[in-house]
Design an enzyme around this catalytic site. Structure first.
Site, mmCIF file in Angstrom:
data_model
loop_
_atom_site.group_PDB
_atom_site.id
_atom_site.type_symbol
_atom_site.label_atom_id
_atom_site.label_comp_id
_atom_site.label_asym_id
_atom_site.label_seq_id
_atom_site.Cartn_x
_atom_site.Cartn_y
_atom_site.Cartn_z
ATOM 1 N N GLN A 427 0.819 -1.430 0.302
ATOM 2 C CA GLN A 427 0.056 0.361 -0.347
ATOM 3 C C GLN A 427 0.712 1.001 -0.258
ATOM 4 O O GLN A 427 0.138 2.326 -0.593
ATOM 5 C CB GLN A 427 -0.776 -0.686 1.531
ATOM 6 C CG GLN A 427 -1.984 0.832 0.613
ATOM 7 C CD GLN A 427 -3.452 0.505 2.378
ATOM 8 O OE1 GLN A 427 -3.171 0.764 3.323
ATOM 9 N NE2 GLN A 427 -4.191 -0.042 1.692
ATOM 10 N N PHE A 428 1.961 1.295 1.059
ATOM 11 C CA PHE A 428 2.709 2.659 0.602
ATOM 12 C C PHE A 428 4.489 1.544 0.713
ATOM 13 O O PHE A 428 4.702 0.282 1.383
ATOM 14 C CB PHE A 428 2.278 3.350 2.191
ATOM 15 C CG PHE A 428 1.488 3.912 1.908
ATOM 16 C CD1 PHE A 428 1.518 4.867 1.602
ATOM 17 C CD2 PHE A 428 -0.002 3.359 2.651
ATOM 18 C CE1 PHE A 428 0.343 5.953 1.374
ATOM 19 C CE2 PHE A 428 -1.079 3.620 2.295
ATOM 20 C CZ PHE A 428 -1.226 5.029 1.971
ATOM 21 N N ALA A 429 5.028 2.313 0.336
ATOM 22 C CA ALA A 429 6.481 2.207 0.336
ATOM 23 C C ALA A 429 7.001 1.808 1.321
ATOM 24 O O ALA A 429 7.847 0.956 1.801
ATOM 25 C CB ALA A 429 7.682 3.257 -0.664
ATOM 26 N N ASP A 430 6.691 2.417 2.509
ATOM 27 C CA ASP A 430 7.002 1.812 3.634
ATOM 28 C C ASP A 430 6.658 0.511 4.345
ATOM 29 O O ASP A 430 7.500 0.374 5.364
ATOM 30 C CB ASP A 430 5.748 3.066 5.002
ATOM 31 C CG ASP A 430 6.559 4.547 4.355
ATOM 32 O OD1 ASP A 430 7.082 5.622 4.975
ATOM 33 O OD2 ASP A 430 5.781 5.427 3.264
ATOM 34 N N ILE A 432 7.140 -1.758 2.831
ATOM 35 C CA ILE A 432 7.906 -2.822 2.091
ATOM 36 C C ILE A 432 8.207 -3.533 2.841
ATOM 37 O O ILE A 432 9.212 -4.798 3.136
ATOM 38 C CB ILE A 432 8.125 -2.143 0.960
ATOM 39 C CG1 ILE A 432 8.673 -3.739 -0.317
ATOM 40 C CG2 ILE A 432 9.659 -1.355 1.050
ATOM 41 C CD1 ILE A 432 8.891 -2.697 -1.329
ATOM 42 N N PRO A 434 8.491 -5.424 5.736
ATOM 43 C CA PRO A 434 8.248 -7.055 5.893
ATOM 44 C C PRO A 434 8.502 -8.277 4.463
ATOM 45 O O PRO A 434 7.992 -9.147 4.342
ATOM 46 C CB PRO A 434 6.624 -7.034 6.167
ATOM 47 C CG PRO A 434 6.701 -5.651 6.904
ATOM 48 C CD PRO A 434 7.469 -5.041 5.743
ATOM 49 N N HIS A 474 3.747 7.210 4.957
ATOM 50 C CA HIS A 474 3.512 7.062 3.941
ATOM 51 C C HIS A 474 4.111 7.378 3.264
ATOM 52 O O HIS A 474 3.575 8.512 2.408
ATOM 53 C CB HIS A 474 1.815 7.533 4.839
ATOM 54 C CG HIS A 474 0.973 6.971 5.466
ATOM 55 N ND1 HIS A 474 1.467 6.736 6.848
ATOM 56 C CD2 HIS A 474 0.667 5.992 5.265
ATOM 57 C CE1 HIS A 474 0.560 6.482 7.032
ATOM 58 N NE2 HIS A 474 -0.615 5.323 6.540
#
Length: 684
Positions: A427-430, A432, A434, A474
């Site tokens: 949903q957001f690069a942040d 990624i 996990p 985000h």
């Protein structure tokens, strides 16, 4: 039991056992590279192998050499890998013993996987989800497969404590996937035993997943193992639902050749009382085999594995040039084709270009599907990037996942292995982070470590960048982390037409592709980003990876200072706006990289050499990143033509992007900051 089944099982067990003993006898010779063996686990592995069919998919783990023998591999095949030889049929000498990848017509398919300490459960479950999808969408699939395929995922007991195991089992239970998790429980991790590392065994753990039926058995008893696995696999094959079989076994050899059991084991005498070999031998005698017959089979097995080892030792190692093969599978998209700006087409925002690209792909290709967090029919993505797709193509084809970034990313390896083309998103690069374990370990290396047999064909969409006070969770830019994962292709477009063309190219590329899509460019609501909107390209438009765009081109000039700006994503708009506001369009050339890997160094170097000065613009923090590496590469390649040091502007080097809008703007670059940097370098 049928004597032919017993004979096959006994021969498989003694072959695996003889190999383990031979490796110990030749320890110094065969331990140049680390290996583990199935000693103590042979019976359960053999029973599983006998029930597998060529249409099935298997994900063995690093102790499963008896299983590999059972599906038809020879000791010689395994020894070529043991010694990392050129003709190793799994990886061409690239990976460890009993790390298989196999695509033979007459055997179960074994996609590449890592060392398989739990990570393999997600790709394996992805393969089972691929079969689920095929059965949902194509009634002919069942008709064409009188015996439907199953997926077997083999696990050591210690790996079941991994969080990614929970993600896999959750999805298997939720969607009733045709998968068997076979857990071989020998009570040990490496030197940590079960009492130290787990609150319950795998059978007990599985009871928490409603819809995942669990069975526990004695994995040293061939009758019980064979009959139970036969019943379970038949049930999965016919009823299409997941099972877990927990098999207790002893570990009768070292954890690996490099971690010797004498270092830490205090239970060896007890473990040897559960050796499956004498139990199996008694079963053979009880079923009419004589001691002479059994001794003869054992002597033959020992002689054969000795001959195979002698032959394997003589085989050549890989040559140095073998290092450079199969990093990527070849793609057919090498040239820009189709109509980029068709007559009469409307100008659309960037997010819609991606949406329309996926819709066109899904209409044309039934193997294409889309899943991730909140992309389903109720919302269509938090950025509306999947709006209407579930309604048009069905909830089985466009669907939500739990908050499971590891599963979202890693399942694509299994999906791809069974012939599908998944498009997924975090949903957001942040978010990624996990998923990086799966992206690095399972997805990116599959083609290379399988020696080209199992490239992973997938697209991972990643909304990225700071926009509208998204705060620390985000707003991040993460391209430096992802570009350090070799084996991925990476796009970072600055406008809708490029996004659509790259999306189409990515779909037809047999390799894994990450597409970074800047949230601030999606709707061109950020001042100065109208250039991200585009005439929507035609459905046939494709844009190959590795082709930068000289968006603002100048001619070589000797009498004025000229500058090449190398950038991508939002940086393109900062550079274009800065150039216009300074009135220096005739002195500033702007190169939009479009893809970060492969990177079009030829265009970059040509621009820099022509201009004599260079500024790299990025949204990432300026230190230790992708753009710093690019800056150094430019400096090295273009040194003789440079009139100033290559300079870089990026975000401030702080741990996170703050929520407050003043702090956010202080953190990240802007048109004003880029203008100041341009003036600095032109005045150098």
């Amino acid at each position: 039991m049928e004597k032919n089944v017993l004979e096959k099982a006994y021969k498989n067990l003694i072959t695996a056992m003889s190999m383990a003993e031979l490796y110990e006898e030749n320890f110094k010779l065969v331990s140049k590279y680390v290996h583990a063996t199935s000693r103590g686990h042979e019976v359960i592995q053999t029973a599983a192998a006998i029930h597998l069919k060529p249409q099935d998919y298997a994900y063995p783990y690093y102790r499963d050499d008896a299983m590999l023998l059972g599906i038809g591999m020879s000791p010689y095949d395994l020894m070529l890998q043991l010694l990392a030889k050129k003709d190793d049929p799994f990886s061409g000498g690239r990976t460890y013993y009993s790390h298989p990848s196999l695509r033979d017509e007459d055997k179960p398919k074994i996609p590449h996987q890592s060392s398989a300490t739990g990570m393999q459960a997600i790709p394996a479950t992805g393969a089972a989800m691929g079969f689920w999808y095929k059965e949902q969408t194509n009634s002919e699939f069942r008709i064409q497969n009188s015996e439907l395929p199953v997926v077997l995922c083999s696990l050591g007991d210690a790996s079941v404590t991994e969080g990614e195991i929970a993600e896999a089992m959750q999805m298997a239970a939720l969607k009733r996937l045709p998968i068997l998790y076979l857990v071989q429980d020998n009570g040990w991790d490496i030197s940590a035993n079960a009492a130290e590392t787990r609150a319950q065994n795998a059978y007990e753990y599985a009871s928490g997943f409603h819809g995942l039926e669990a069975v526990t058995i004695d994995g040293t008893d061939f009758e019980e193992s064979y009959e139970t696995l036969g019943r379970v696999i038949d049930t999965i094959r016919n009823e299409r639902r997941p099972f877990l079989v927990h098999a207790t076994v002893p570990l009768l050899n070292h954890h690996t050749s490099g971690v010797r059991m004498e270092f830490y084991r205090d239970d060896l005498d007890e473990a040897r009382t559960r050796d499956p070999y004498p139990i199996m031998r008694k079963l053979m005698v009880d079923n009419g085999f004589t001691d002479d017959e059994l001794d003869g089979m054992l002597a033959f097995a020992k002689a054969e594995v000795k001959k195979d080892l002698d032959r394997a030792i003589e085989q050549p190692d890989p040559s140095p040039e073998d290092l450079f093969t199969h990093d990527f599978a070849p793609t057919e998209i090498t040239e820009e084709k189709g109509e980029r700006s068709p007559a009469g087409a409307e100008k659309v925002v960037m997010v819609d270009c991606a949406l329309f690209a996926i819709e066109e792909l899904m209409r044309e290709h039934p193997e294409c599907l889309l899943y991730g967090q909140d992309v389903g029919g109720r919302l269509g993505g938090v950025f509306r990037e999947a709006a209407t797709l579930a309604q048009k193509f069905g909830d089985h084809r466009v669907f939500n996942t739990p908050i499971q970034e590891a599963f979202i990313v890693g399942s694509t390896a299994g999906m791809s292995a069974v012939g599908l083309k998944p498009i997924v998103e975090v949903q957001f690069a942040d978010y990624i982070w996990p998923g990086l374990n799966q992206l690095f370990t399972e997805v990116s290396r599959s083609c290379y470590l399988s020696n080209g047999k199992w490239p992973v064909s997938m697209i991972l969409r990643v909304p990225i960048g700071a926009y509208g006070s998204g705060g620390p969770y985000h707003s991040s830019s993460v391209e430096s982390v992802v570009t350090n994962i070799r084996g991925l292709k990476i796009a970072y477009p600055s406008n809708g037409a490029d996004l659509k063309g790259l999306m189409k190219a990515a779909y037809h590329d047999p390799n894994p592709v990450v597409i970074f899509e800047h949230k601030g460019l999606y709707w061109s609501k950020v001042p100065g980003t109208k250039g991200a909107t585009s005439i929507e390209p035609a459905a046939d438009y494709v844009l190959p990876f590795g082709k930068a765009w000289v968006l603002q081109e100048i001619w070589k000039q000797e009498d004025v200072e000229t500058l090449s700006v190398i950038t991508y994503g939002m940086g393109v708009h900062w550079a274009m706006n800065a150039s216009a506001e300074l009135g220096l369009q005739d002195q500033i050339e702007i190169v939009d990289l479009r893809t970060l890997h492969p990177l079009d160094y030829e265009t970059v170097f040509a621009s820099v050499k022509k201009c004599g000065k260079c500024l790299v613009v990025t949204e990432e923090p300026s230190d230790n990143g992708f753009s710093r590496g690019l800056q150094g590469r430019i400096q090295e390649e273009c040194f003789r033509e440079l009139d100033a040091p290559v300079m870089l502007i990026g975000s401030e080097n702080m741990p996170a992007i703050p929520l407050n809008s003043t702090l956010e703007q202080t953190m990240i670059p802007s048109t004003e900051k880029v203008k100041a940097k341009i003036e600095e370098i032109l005045g150098y």
